[in-house]
Design a protein around this motif. Structure first.
Motif, PDB file in Angstrom:
ATOM      1  N   ILE A 166      37.306  44.010  47.560  1.00 50.00           N
ATOM      2  CA  ILE A 166      35.910  44.264  47.211  1.00 50.00           C
ATOM      3  C   ILE A 166      35.152  44.705  48.459  1.00 50.00           C
ATOM      4  O   ILE A 166      34.371  45.649  48.438  1.00 50.00           O
TER       5      ILE A 166
ATOM      6  N   LEU B 120      35.625  40.012  51.076  1.00 45.84           N
ATOM      7  CA  LEU B 120      35.906  39.500  49.731  1.00 45.84           C
ATOM      8  C   LEU B 120      37.051  40.266  49.074  1.00 45.84           C
ATOM      9  O   LEU B 120      37.034  41.491  48.999  1.00 45.84           O
TER      10      LEU B 120
ATOM     11  N   ARG C 283      45.839  43.158  43.543  1.00 46.53           N
ATOM     12  CA  ARG C 283      44.744  42.880  44.473  1.00 46.53           C
ATOM     13  C   ARG C 283      43.714  44.003  44.441  1.00 46.53           C
ATOM     14  O   ARG C 283      44.086  45.178  44.347  1.00 46.53           O
ATOM     15  N   ILE C 284      42.453  43.636  44.505  1.00 43.43           N
ATOM     16  CA  ILE C 284      41.378  44.620  44.645  1.00 43.43           C
ATOM     17  C   ILE C 284      40.507  44.152  45.807  1.00 43.43           C
ATOM     18  O   ILE C 284      39.923  43.077  45.751  1.00 43.43           O
TER      19      ILE C 284
ATOM     20  N   PHE D 277      45.739  37.849  38.262  1.00 45.43           N
ATOM     21  CA  PHE D 277      47.019  37.230  37.928  1.00 45.43           C
ATOM     22  C   PHE D 277      47.339  37.459  36.462  1.00 45.43           C
ATOM     23  O   PHE D 277      46.545  37.100  35.586  1.00 45.43           O
TER      24      PHE D 277
ATOM     25  N   PRO E 211      39.340  36.924  54.778  1.00 49.35           N
ATOM     26  CA  PRO E 211      38.351  37.172  53.719  1.00 49.35           C
ATOM     27  C   PRO E 211      38.290  36.012  52.733  1.00 49.35           C
ATOM     28  O   PRO E 211      39.227  35.238  52.610  1.00 49.35           O
ATOM     29  N   ASP E 212      37.159  35.909  52.056  1.00 51.56           N
ATOM     30  CA  ASP E 212      37.056  34.999  50.921  1.00 51.56           C
ATOM     31  C   ASP E 212      37.863  35.605  49.771  1.00 51.56           C
ATOM     32  O   ASP E 212      37.933  36.819  49.633  1.00 51.56           O
ATOM     33  N   THR E 213      38.439  34.757  48.951  1.00 46.52           N
ATOM     34  CA  THR E 213      39.218  35.271  47.832  1.00 46.52           C
ATOM     35  C   THR E 213      38.731  34.662  46.521  1.00 46.52           C
ATOM     36  O   THR E 213      38.292  33.518  46.481  1.00 46.52           O
ATOM     37  N   VAL E 214      38.804  35.462  45.467  1.00 46.29           N
ATOM     38  CA  VAL E 214      38.516  34.991  44.111  1.00 46.29           C
ATOM     39  C   VAL E 214      39.600  35.549  43.197  1.00 46.29           C
ATOM     40  O   VAL E 214      40.328  36.461  43.583  1.00 46.29           O
ATOM     41  N   LYS E 215      39.704  34.981  42.004  1.00 48.67           N
ATOM     42  CA  LYS E 215      40.732  35.485  41.093  1.00 48.67           C
ATOM     43  C   LYS E 215      40.245  35.558  39.656  1.00 48.67           C
ATOM     44  O   LYS E 215      39.329  34.829  39.251  1.00 48.67           O
TER      45      LYS E 215
ATOM     46  N   GLY F 296      39.809  27.349  39.474  1.00 45.63           N
ATOM     47  CA  GLY F 296      39.164  28.197  40.468  1.00 45.63           C
ATOM     48  C   GLY F 296      39.044  29.656  40.085  1.00 45.63           C
ATOM     49  O   GLY F 296      38.614  30.473  40.898  1.00 45.63           O
ATOM     50  N   ALA F 297      39.427  30.015  38.849  1.00 50.50           N
ATOM     51  CA  ALA F 297      39.299  31.414  38.425  1.00 50.50           C
ATOM     52  C   ALA F 297      37.860  31.708  38.026  1.00 50.50           C
ATOM     53  O   ALA F 297      37.166  30.848  37.486  1.00 50.50           O
ATOM     54  N   LEU F 298      37.410  32.935  38.306  1.00 48.34           N
ATOM     55  CA  LEU F 298      36.073  33.341  37.860  1.00 48.34           C
ATOM     56  C   LEU F 298      36.026  33.391  36.341  1.00 48.34           C
ATOM     57  O   LEU F 298      35.030  33.052  35.715  1.00 48.34           O
TER      58      LEU F 298
ATOM     59  N   LEU G 148      39.570  40.315  45.577  1.00 51.86           N
ATOM     60  CA  LEU G 148      39.786  39.831  44.209  1.00 51.86           C
ATOM     61  C   LEU G 148      41.272  39.951  43.861  1.00 51.86           C
ATOM     62  O   LEU G 148      41.875  41.003  44.048  1.00 51.86           O
ATOM     63  N   TYR G 149      41.839  38.855  43.365  1.00 50.58           N
ATOM     64  CA  TYR G 149      43.224  38.889  42.892  1.00 50.58           C
ATOM     65  C   TYR G 149      43.242  38.795  41.380  1.00 50.58           C
ATOM     66  O   TYR G 149      42.433  38.088  40.774  1.00 50.58           O
TER      67      TYR G 149
END
Ligand SMILES: Nc1nc2c(ncn2[C@@H]2O[C@H](COP(=O)(O)OP(=O)(O)OP(=O)(O)O)[C@@H](O)[C@H]2O)c(=O)[nH]1
Ligand SMILES: [Mg+2]
Lengths: 195, 126
Positions: free
Chosen positions: A78, A82, A75-76, A87, A14-18, A105-107, A84-85
């Motif tokens: 989505i 996708l 972790r969530i 931190f 999956p793609d990951t975002v944080k 790289g964080a949203l 979502l982490y």
């Protein structure tokens, strides 16, 4: 081959975002991560050599050759594609140099504020403002009490209009979810403005 | 065991140089910079026939990577510092035993509305 297609699909990473959950020492960052995470918050301990610390960070640890900094996260999922982490940033000031790496790289970020001592999160707000990293402020009303309206907190923290301030309870899943949604809404609003 | 160790035989240093890297864009050595905390890892299954035999520590990692897993999660499960795990991941990537999927790129200048909407919808379902 149909069969191998199915395998390939199931095996796609999956793609990951944080998103970062930041704020002063003990404001409820780890608690918030745990409230919305689908897994029990995980933790890693990073060894740090004194050489890795800035000159100003040496207070109290100069006798030691090495120390560790703990990082906790949740972790969530989505969707299948996708993840979502979240931190929780290390609260202690002397570990703040780690925030730079974490922020890449964080949203965006949630800055948690302990309603009883908002000044403990001043530095966190400063950090994200300087780097132009979008954030919302979650006011954690320990014991579920919110003696001040959000607007008073905004004023006390000298926050600009576009930064949302939410009264929340770090122990409550829905409350924490709503803070995250507010951050995403703020990002969407900014993206639409920029268009 | 999810990784058939018996297939991971053979030691050849010549073959190593030509194995493709998914992440490193043709460089011959993966570097630590290729792994962020949320880079997603997966064991290559089946492992390349000519890959060097994994060490026990590497096998532990490969087993954890049978399903996609982020670097930070892997480190937490192994109870090892991320910095240590990343060094081992460099070797595994070079040996063609794992693939590494970088995080979704995030840019403040060009926000990805589609991505944000997906995250928004996902959070709404919580
Ligand atoms: N009563 C109450 N206790 C809370 C709340 N949020 C956190 N706590 C408690 O406050 C303490 C600190 O919370 P943490 O979530 O560990 O805070 P933190 O920001 O992660 O702390 P550091 O990582 O050490 O900076 C813990 O004992 C929590 O159980 C809250 O909303 N109400
Ligand atoms: Mg904490």
């Amino acid at each position: 081959m149909a069969g191998s297609d199915v395998t390939a699909q199931a095996a796609t990473a999956p793609d990951t975002v944080k998103i970062l959950v930041a704020g002063g020492f003990g404001v409820g960052k780890t608690t918030m991560v745990g409230s919305v995470s689908e897994i029990v918050p995980l933790r890693t301990e990073e060894p740090l050599t004194v050489a890795g610390l800035g000159v100003d960070d040496l207070d109290g640890i100069e006798e030691k050759k090495a120390t560790t900094v703990a990082l906790d996260f949740g972790r969530i999922t989505i969707s299948r594609e996708l993840v979502l982490y979240l931190f929780g940033t290390p609260g202690q000031q002397r570990f703040w140099f780690m925030w730079n790496d974490l922020a890449i790289g964080a949203l965006g970020a949630v800055v948690l504020v302990d309603v009883r001592r908002p000044e403990s999160s001043f530095a966190a707000i400063d950090f994200f403002e300087r780097r132009r990293i979008p954030f919302v402020v979650g006011v954690n009303g320990f014991h579920g009490e919110h003696p001040y309206p959000a607007e008073d907190i905004r004023e006390a923290l000298a926050l600009p209009e576009h930064v949302r301030v939410l009264l929340c309870d770090a122990r409550d899943r829905e409350s924490c979810r709503d803070v995250l949604i507010a951050l995403i809404d703020q990002l969407i609003a900014a993206a639409v403005r920029a268009d | 065991m999810s990784v058939p160790a018996r297939e991971v035989g053979g030691d050849d240093s010549a073959g190593r140089l030509v194995r493709p890297f998914t992440l490193t864009g043709g460089r011959t050595r993966p570097s630590r910079a290729d792994f962020t905390l949320i880079t997603t890892l997966m064991a290559v299954d089946p492992p390349p026939v000519r890959a060097p035999r994994p060490q026990p520590e590497q096998l532990r990692i490969l087993r954890r990577c049978a399903r996609p897993i982020a670097v930070a999660e892997l480190a937490a499960h192994l109870d090892l510092p991320v910095s240590v795990v990343v060094i081992m991941l460099c070797d595994l990537l070079e040996a063609g035993l794992i693939t590494a999927h970088p995080p979704h790129p995030v840019s403040a200048r060009t926000p990805d509305l589609d991505l944000l909407q997906k995250v928004r919808d996902g959070l709404g379902r919580l």
